[in-house]
Design an enzyme around this catalytic site. Structure first.
Site, mmCIF file in Angstrom:
data_model
loop_
_atom_site.group_PDB
_atom_site.id
_atom_site.type_symbol
_atom_site.label_atom_id
_atom_site.label_comp_id
_atom_site.label_asym_id
_atom_site.label_seq_id
_atom_site.Cartn_x
_atom_site.Cartn_y
_atom_site.Cartn_z
ATOM 1 N N ASN A 2 -14.540 0.780 -5.723
ATOM 2 C CA ASN A 2 -15.505 1.731 -5.141
ATOM 3 C C ASN A 2 -16.329 2.509 -6.157
ATOM 4 O O ASN A 2 -16.756 3.622 -5.883
ATOM 5 C CB ASN A 2 -14.751 2.752 -4.268
ATOM 6 C CG ASN A 2 -13.986 2.107 -3.150
ATOM 7 O OD1 ASN A 2 -14.387 1.090 -2.624
ATOM 8 N ND2 ASN A 2 -12.864 2.698 -2.781
ATOM 9 N N HIS B 45 -3.439 6.032 3.780
ATOM 10 C CA HIS B 45 -4.240 4.863 3.399
ATOM 11 C C HIS B 45 -3.674 3.569 3.976
ATOM 12 O O HIS B 45 -4.393 2.769 4.597
ATOM 13 C CB HIS B 45 -4.313 4.792 1.873
ATOM 14 C CG HIS B 45 -5.255 3.766 1.345
ATOM 15 N ND1 HIS B 45 -4.864 2.479 1.050
ATOM 16 C CD2 HIS B 45 -6.571 3.838 1.035
ATOM 17 C CE1 HIS B 45 -5.898 1.801 0.581
ATOM 18 N NE2 HIS B 45 -6.955 2.600 0.566
ATOM 19 N N ASP C 68 0.849 -1.193 0.000
ATOM 20 C CA ASP C 68 0.000 0.000 0.000
ATOM 21 C C ASP C 68 0.885 1.243 0.000
ATOM 22 O O ASP C 68 1.921 1.265 -0.658
ATOM 23 C CB ASP C 68 -0.908 -0.060 1.236
ATOM 24 C CG ASP C 68 -2.242 0.628 1.032
ATOM 25 O OD1 ASP C 68 -2.251 1.863 0.927
ATOM 26 O OD2 ASP C 68 -3.268 -0.074 0.972
ATOM 27 N N SER D 243 -11.417 -0.725 0.350
ATOM 28 C CA SER D 243 -10.067 -0.766 0.938
ATOM 29 C C SER D 243 -10.126 -1.079 2.423
ATOM 30 O O SER D 243 -9.234 -1.714 2.978
ATOM 31 C CB SER D 243 -9.371 0.585 0.766
ATOM 32 O OG SER D 243 -8.800 0.724 -0.491
#
Length: 467
Positions: free
Chosen positions: A315, A223, A190, A377
């Protein structure tokens, strides 16, 4: 807790803007009826509109002249870097031959990952590069350099008031079965992790920064830190939030930059590094609507090494397959809200395996802070953490068996059986772990070794005869 800048505080008060699922008009979703405690103006944890931030990233990318857009349909699109190509050779030619080839393309080697190269040309387009490299006898594939975007009762301070997501999936009963094992490592490929966050003290193993080729995967986006906290923030330490696995270790892999975008090649390299350095589970809260050969090979490599791969479905409220989630080697995760209903933004399709909480999820954030984010996520690490807990109670279970157990033990939602919105249903951690726990071996009869036992054995033999 650190006071966030005014712009972040403002974001915390703004409702998320999402694209509704047009074939499910009657469903009242979390975005229309937010979780009452997490979204309260008096909440201690700010709510950040990360989904809209990702849309901003896309818009910014499309303004750049060197970024090309692929339109899959009127709404869904992918991006790649113009004048660049990712190529893999087998066998790999001698370096002198590679240098000659690159020179003939008016190009240079931008990155060399051994398994594949990123070649950047001054004058040739990506399509021209692909055509020329495809003609090379040792070329396995030559593809665009695709960009991926993020798909974002313990005594811990915020657990009771804000962490609705963990009781929903049966965590409180599950901790009686397993609190995780320090022998199990979950890699998070990530944006990195906040290495100084108190919630990760003693929880991290050595990580890797793909972008700078060093072992400092510091998060400059937020994130990755948020995702990591869901999996294994320090738990039952009377502070902050609770992670699902109290004892599992985290391996932070930074493959996405501060702007929130990363290339398929960087994600792939992160998967290779994590696999080769002992990861048992890999969380991939990223996605793109175009399959990448480099990314698929990396997923297959990890899967063949018995690693469990978990990825977010996306998303955009679309049934356009997202990668790596749609690969057979990967568990694809959709998002639900606190009422176990599909989140408005959650992608759907036949490739979805399971669903997990993904709306208003409190977790760790950069600058030793906390924040509430929404997205697949956020759903994804719930499943990665569950996989790590299964490996904790049954370390010898093969990855394909762990994946199937998670599917079959899920709580069915929506239409009976597997469906496009929820897959096999919402994960049920308690049910999964109780099914995973190996049966205790039958208690072996202990031999009598006392004097009385030996005399008894002697007289029994006198009675029935010696064998």
């Amino acid at each position: 807790m650190r006071v966030l800048p005014p712009i972040i505080a403002a974001l915390a008060l703004v409702g998320l803007v999402v694209i509704p699922y047009r074939h499910h008009q009657n469903a009242e979703q979390e975005m229309r009826e937010p979780h009452p405690r997490v979204t309260s103006v008096e909440a201690s944890i700010p709510r950040i509109n990360y989904i809209e931030q990702v849309k901003d990233i896309r818009r910014d990318l499309e303004k750049k002249s060197h970024i090309q857009t692929l339109h899959h349909n009127p709404r869904d699109r992918s991006h790649y870097v113009e004048h660049e190509v990712v190529v893999r050779f087998s066998p790999r030619p001698e370096q002198k031959k590679i240098d000659e080839l690159v020179a003939s393309l008016d190009a240079k080697i931008k990155r060399d990952f051994e398994q594949f190269l990123i070649i950047k040309s001054k004058s040739l387009t990506t399509k021209q590069l692909m055509k020329k490299l495809a003609e090379h006898p040792d070329s396995v594939f030559a593809e665009p350099n695709y960009l991926l975007l993020p798909n974002r009762k313990p005594n811990d301070t915020y657990y009771t008031e804000y962490q609705w997501n963990l009781p929903l999936i049966g965590m409180e009963q599950s901790w009686d079965v397993s609190e995780g094992s320090s022998d199990v490592i979950v890699a998070v490929v990530d944006t990195g992790v906040d290495l100084k966050h108190p919630e990760f003290a003693g929880k991290l193993v050595e990580g890797y920064n793909v972008l700078t080729d060093n072992n400092k995967p510091e998060d400059d986006n937020g994130h990755g830190t948020h995702v990591s906290g869901v999996i294994a923030a320090k738990t039952n330490n009377a502070d902050g939030i609770a992670g699902m696995s109290w004892n599992s270790k985290l391996m932070p892999i930074k493959a996405i930059g501060a702007d929130g975008s990363g290339s398929a090649v960087d994600i792939a390299q992160g998967i290779y590094w994590a696999t080769d350095h002992g990861a048992d589970v890999i969380n991939l809260s990223v996605g793109n609507y175009t399959s990448s050969a480099a990314l698929k090979e990396a997923c297959r490599y990890a899967f063949e090494k018995n690693v469990i791969l978990v990825a977010a479905s996306g998303n955009d409220a679309t049934n356009q397959p997202s990668y790596p989630a749609a690969y057979d080697e990967v568990l694809a995760v959709a998002a639900v809200d606190h009422r176990k209903e599909r989140a408005d933004f959650s992608n759907f399709g036949d490739y979805v395996d399971v669903a997990a909480p993904g709306v208003d999820i409190p977790s760790t954030y950069i600058y030793s802070d906390y924040a509430s984010l929404s997205g697949t996520s956020m759903a994804c690490p719930h499943v990665a953490a569950l996989a790590s807990l299964v490996r904790s109670v049954h370390p010898d279970m093969k990855n394909r068996d762990v994946m199937e157990l998670i599917r079959q033990s899920a709580t069915d939602l929506g239409a009976p059986g597997h469906d496009q919105l929820y897959g096999y249903g919402m994960i049920n951690v308690n049910q999964t772990l109780r099914q995973a726990k190996p049966a205790k071996p039958a208690r072996a009869e202990t031999k009598q070794t006392t004097v009385g036992g030996l005399l008894n054995k002697f007289f029994m033999r006198l009675r029935f005869g010696f064998e």
